[in-house]
Scaffold this active site. Sequence first.
Site, mmCIF file in Angstrom:
data_model
loop_
_atom_site.group_PDB
_atom_site.id
_atom_site.type_symbol
_atom_site.label_atom_id
_atom_site.label_comp_id
_atom_site.label_asym_id
_atom_site.label_seq_id
_atom_site.Cartn_x
_atom_site.Cartn_y
_atom_site.Cartn_z
ATOM 1 C CE LYS A 103 59.717 66.208 62.707
ATOM 2 N NZ LYS A 103 60.869 65.322 62.668
HETATM 3 C C1 E4P Z 1 60.586 62.081 62.875
HETATM 4 O O1 E4P Z 1 59.833 62.905 62.489
HETATM 5 C C2 E4P Z 1 61.020 61.951 64.287
HETATM 6 O O2 E4P Z 1 61.778 63.057 64.650
HETATM 7 C C3 E4P Z 1 61.764 60.672 64.483
HETATM 8 O O3 E4P Z 1 61.035 59.627 63.867
HETATM 9 C C4 E4P Z 1 62.084 60.352 65.913
HETATM 10 O O4 E4P Z 1 62.621 59.047 65.949
HETATM 11 P P1 E4P Z 1 63.425 58.475 67.209
HETATM 12 O O5 E4P Z 1 62.480 58.262 68.331
HETATM 13 O O6 E4P Z 1 64.024 57.197 66.708
HETATM 14 O O7 E4P Z 1 64.491 59.502 67.548
#
Ligand code: E4P
Length: 217
Positions: A87
């Site tokens: 990522k």
């Molecule tokens: C996933 O890939 C993201 O990092 C995550 O969904 C972010 O979610 P949040 O906005 O609830 O922190």
Amino acid sequence: MKFFLDTANLDQIKEAHDLGVLDGITTNPSLMAKEGIKGHDAVMGHYKTICEIVDGDVSAEVISVDLATMIEEGKALSAIHPNIVVKVPMTRDGVKAMKWFTDNGIRTNCTLVFSAGQAILAAKAGAAYVSPFIGRIDDTGWDGVQLIEQIAKIYSVQGFETQILAASIRNSNHIVQCAEAGANVCTTPLAPLLGLLNHPLTDIGLAKFIEDAKKFK
Ligand code: E4P
């Protein structure tokens, strides 16, 4: 649409896995920190454990911001397990890193995406997944689901193969809306996923069936 669980919590991962509909996992530095995992070896070990529970892609995020270190980090993360997807944040160095990973056979998930332009860049860099954060967009008064629709249209018109991974899910309705808008994957905390099970008419109907079944047992 695939279901990924957006957590680093092993109990929740096992619970979603037991439901039989889990296709993968996404994590981020905040979710890892929440589980109290500290130190390089513990972090790498945790990703390995997740990969052993779930038979699907597991996103592991780089925590550096410069190109050279992101590449080293991504190489180490992808060596943990074939299902690891690196990522990478949507930054200038992040785009360069994604292109490097693409050219070297390492799959990426472009994170922190909040616009269609960023999604086009991610696709051009060869990202396997693009992660628009729809809940955080909603929080600012804009429409996160509309962004999913826009990206789905652009990717379809242009023939981009990057998968749209709707992230930052806040509720069960977000999941339904993302499915309708053309997301390929929805990554969600456990509660919105389990919330899909619920409807009061199901509970009322089941109670009646159980009651009537007693009449012919
Ligand atoms: C996933 O890939 C993201 O990092 C995550 O969904 C972010 O979610 P949040 O906005 O609830 O922190």
